[in-house]
Design a protein around this motif. Structure first.
Motif, PDB file in Angstrom:
ATOM      1  N   LEU A  96    -100.104  -1.488 -10.114  1.00 18.62           N
ATOM      2  CA  LEU A  96    -100.131  -2.757 -10.838  1.00 18.62           C
ATOM      3  C   LEU A  96    -101.063  -2.635 -12.043  1.00 18.62           C
ATOM      4  N   PRO A  97    -100.635  -3.129 -13.211  1.00 18.00           N
ATOM      5  CA  PRO A  97    -101.567  -3.161 -14.343  1.00 18.00           C
ATOM      6  C   PRO A  97    -102.589  -4.269 -14.118  1.00 18.00           C
ATOM      7  N   PHE A  98    -103.548  -4.377 -14.991  1.00 16.99           N
ATOM      8  CA  PHE A  98    -104.489  -5.490 -14.909  1.00 16.99           C
ATOM      9  C   PHE A  98    -103.770  -6.725 -15.449  1.00 16.99           C
ATOM     10  N   LEU A  99    -103.782  -7.791 -14.663  1.00 18.90           N
ATOM     11  CA  LEU A  99    -102.991  -8.982 -14.993  1.00 18.90           C
ATOM     12  C   LEU A  99    -103.241  -9.449 -16.428  1.00 18.90           C
ATOM     13  N   GLY A 100    -102.151  -9.637 -17.158  1.00 18.08           N
ATOM     14  CA  GLY A 100    -102.251 -10.201 -18.506  1.00 18.08           C
ATOM     15  C   GLY A 100    -102.415  -9.183 -19.604  1.00 18.08           C
ATOM     16  N   THR A 101    -102.527  -7.900 -19.239  1.00 22.04           N
ATOM     17  CA  THR A 101    -102.745  -6.893 -20.279  1.00 22.04           C
ATOM     18  C   THR A 101    -101.448  -6.199 -20.702  1.00 22.04           C
ATOM     19  N   THR A 102    -100.343  -6.550 -20.069  1.00 21.17           N
ATOM     20  CA  THR A 102     -99.059  -5.943 -20.431  1.00 21.17           C
ATOM     21  C   THR A 102     -98.008  -7.056 -20.522  1.00 21.17           C
ATOM     22  N   ASP A 103     -96.773  -6.667 -20.875  1.00 23.49           N
ATOM     23  CA  ASP A 103     -95.706  -7.683 -20.955  1.00 23.49           C
ATOM     24  C   ASP A 103     -95.110  -7.994 -19.585  1.00 23.49           C
ATOM     25  N   ASP A 158     -93.571 -11.799   6.624  1.00 20.72           N
ATOM     26  CA  ASP A 158     -93.792 -13.139   7.196  1.00 20.72           C
ATOM     27  C   ASP A 158     -95.273 -13.442   7.374  1.00 20.72           C
ATOM     28  N   GLY A 159     -96.089 -12.408   7.342  1.00 18.55           N
ATOM     29  CA  GLY A 159     -97.526 -12.606   7.536  1.00 18.55           C
ATOM     30  C   GLY A 159     -98.264 -11.350   7.123  1.00 18.55           C
ATOM     31  N   PHE A 160     -99.576 -11.468   7.098  1.00 23.36           N
ATOM     32  CA  PHE A 160    -100.395 -10.376   6.560  1.00 23.36           C
ATOM     33  C   PHE A 160    -101.650 -10.156   7.403  1.00 23.36           C
ATOM     34  N   VAL A 161    -102.129  -8.923   7.367  1.00 29.23           N
ATOM     35  CA  VAL A 161    -103.499  -8.638   7.802  1.00 29.23           C
ATOM     36  C   VAL A 161    -104.170  -7.978   6.606  1.00 29.23           C
ATOM     37  N   PHE A 162    -105.170  -8.635   6.059  1.00 25.26           N
ATOM     38  CA  PHE A 162    -105.884  -8.064   4.922  1.00 25.26           C
ATOM     39  C   PHE A 162    -107.002  -7.153   5.425  1.00 25.26           C
ATOM     40  N   ILE A 163    -106.985  -5.910   4.962  1.00 20.92           N
ATOM     41  CA  ILE A 163    -108.093  -4.991   5.215  1.00 20.92           C
ATOM     42  C   ILE A 163    -109.038  -5.142   4.018  1.00 20.92           C
ATOM     43  N   VAL A 164    -110.174  -5.774   4.297  1.00 22.69           N
ATOM     44  CA  VAL A 164    -111.059  -6.242   3.221  1.00 22.69           C
ATOM     45  C   VAL A 164    -112.387  -5.500   3.260  1.00 22.69           C
ATOM     46  N   GLN A 165    -112.796  -4.962   2.137  1.00 27.65           N
ATOM     47  CA  GLN A 165    -114.074  -4.268   2.005  1.00 27.65           C
ATOM     48  C   GLN A 165    -114.946  -5.068   1.040  1.00 27.65           C
ATOM     49  N   GLU A 166    -116.242  -5.046   1.300  1.00 25.78           N
ATOM     50  CA  GLU A 166    -117.116  -5.874   0.462  1.00 25.78           C
ATOM     51  C   GLU A 166    -117.576  -5.108  -0.773  1.00 25.78           C
ATOM     52  N   TYR A 167    -117.255  -5.647  -1.936  1.00 21.05           N
ATOM     53  CA  TYR A 167    -117.717  -5.104  -3.214  1.00 21.05           C
ATOM     54  C   TYR A 167    -118.516  -6.208  -3.912  1.00 21.05           C
ATOM     55  N   ASN A 168    -119.807  -5.967  -4.105  1.00 23.94           N
ATOM     56  CA  ASN A 168    -120.657  -6.973  -4.758  1.00 23.94           C
ATOM     57  C   ASN A 168    -120.458  -8.370  -4.175  1.00 23.94           C
ATOM     58  N   HIS A 169    -120.537  -8.424  -2.858  1.00 21.88           N
ATOM     59  CA  HIS A 169    -120.452  -9.670  -2.087  1.00 21.88           C
ATOM     60  C   HIS A 169    -119.112 -10.384  -2.218  1.00 21.88           C
ATOM     61  N   SER A 170    -118.077  -9.661  -2.628  1.00 21.72           N
ATOM     62  CA  SER A 170    -116.755 -10.299  -2.715  1.00 21.72           C
ATOM     63  C   SER A 170    -115.689  -9.260  -2.391  1.00 21.72           C
ATOM     64  N   ILE A 171    -114.431  -9.624  -2.661  1.00 23.59           N
ATOM     65  CA  ILE A 171    -113.337  -8.682  -2.463  1.00 23.59           C
ATOM     66  C   ILE A 171    -113.261  -7.741  -3.667  1.00 23.59           C
ATOM     67  N   GLY A 201    -111.788  -5.935  -7.030  1.00 28.02           N
ATOM     68  CA  GLY A 201    -110.990  -6.394  -8.168  1.00 28.02           C
ATOM     69  C   GLY A 201    -109.518  -6.091  -7.957  1.00 28.02           C
ATOM     70  N   ALA A 202    -109.238  -4.959  -7.318  1.00 21.01           N
ATOM     71  CA  ALA A 202    -107.839  -4.564  -7.089  1.00 21.01           C
ATOM     72  C   ALA A 202    -107.115  -5.571  -6.200  1.00 21.01           C
ATOM     73  N   LEU A 203    -107.801  -6.043  -5.157  1.00 19.82           N
ATOM     74  CA  LEU A 203    -107.152  -7.025  -4.276  1.00 19.82           C
ATOM     75  C   LEU A 203    -106.977  -8.360  -4.990  1.00 19.82           C
ATOM     76  N   LYS A 204    -107.988  -8.778  -5.753  1.00 18.52           N
ATOM     77  CA  LYS A 204    -107.856 -10.060  -6.475  1.00 18.52           C
ATOM     78  C   LYS A 204    -106.696  -9.980  -7.467  1.00 18.52           C
ATOM     79  N   ASN A 205    -106.610  -8.852  -8.174  1.00 18.27           N
ATOM     80  CA  ASN A 205    -105.517  -8.660  -9.137  1.00 18.27           C
ATOM     81  C   ASN A 205    -104.165  -8.728  -8.429  1.00 18.27           C
ATOM     82  N   ALA A 206    -104.064  -8.071  -7.290  1.00 14.28           N
ATOM     83  CA  ALA A 206    -102.800  -8.059  -6.540  1.00 14.28           C
ATOM     84  C   ALA A 206    -102.477  -9.461  -6.003  1.00 14.28           C
TER      85      ALA A 206
END
Ligand SMILES: Cc1cc2nc3c(=O)[nH]c(=O)nc-3n(C[C@H](O)[C@H](O)[C@H](O)COP(=O)(O)O)c2cc1C
Length: 200
Positions: A68-75, A92-105, A107-112
């Motif tokens: 995935l590109p960074f959102l908004g940087t391509t057409d 139908d459902g998800f299990v997120f495998i979440v790692q802590e980066y600077n007290h949050s999720i 950037g790759a997961l947020k972008n996705a």
């Protein structure tokens, strides 16, 4: 009888479709894309536990595979964007495998997460997180995002410690105590994913 006949003649209603015994499709989403990441080890461990249950089709969904590109940087014409939405639409459902980066999720997961909308809506999710404090801060951020995307995040939340569930922070050696929690989380994901399917 009516359900059988309508299935036979291909006139099944949405409600009847939802009541058939088709297994739910649950994606185990790897939240990190960094080289040297440990998330594949954690995802495979969750999948191993999940597969033993036999109650759904579980699959690893690796954000890195979609380039995935960074959102908004391509057409927006990169095939990975459509592929990502297509993959999510089939789940139908998800299990997120979440790692802590600077007290949050990551950037790759947020972008996705930002790259889809309807494909997330009215589905359930569990969170398995890790970090120095079990990734709890990242997981709580993700819960806020789930609210906006109409993803129903379940209560049970296995938290893995970088200190006691990994050797040298890299070799995943989960303590046995997490097994019950993962199964309890999956119980809730399956129950809510099935219930929410009737809304779609
Ligand atoms: C940029 C960055 C920031 C991090 N910030 C935190 C943090 O705030 N809290 C924490 O517990 N761990 C933090 N870590 C440690 C990661 O949780 C740890 O490296 C973990 O293995 C990352 O997951 P991954 O290997 O799947 O990418 C950070 C790591 C990186 C690379």
């Amino acid at each position: 009888m009516m359900g059988f006949l309508s299935k036979l003649f291909g006139t099944q209603t949405k409600e009847e479709n939802n009541m058939t015994n088709e297994k739910l499709n649950i994606g185990i989403i790897l939240g990190s894309t960094r080289q040297g990441r440990v998330s594949p080890q954690v995802g495979e461990w969750v999948k191993g536990i999940a597969d033993k249950r036999g109650d759904a089709n579980y699959e690893i969904v690796d954000i890195a595979d979609f380039n995935l590109p960074f959102l908004g940087t391509t057409d927006g014409s990169e095939p990975g964007i459509a592929d990502w939405n297509g993959k999510l639409a089939n789940l139908d459902g998800f299990v997120f495998i979440v790692q802590e980066y600077n007290h949050s999720i990551t950037g790759a997961l947020k972008n996705a997460l930002d790259f889809a909308r309807e494909a997330w809506n009215n589905k359930a999710a569990g969170i398995v997180s890790y970090g120095s404090t079990g990734g709890a801060r990242a997981a709580e951020h993700l819960r806020g995002i789930c609210g906006e995307l109409m993803i129903a995040d379940v209560r049970v939340h296995p938290t893995l410690s970088l200190f006691t569930d990994f050797e040298n922070g890299t070799d995943f050696k989960p303590q046995d105590l997490h097994l019950n929690n993962v199964n309890a989380m999956l119980d809730q994901v399956i129950a809510w994913s099935g219930a929410l399917k009737t809304l779609r």
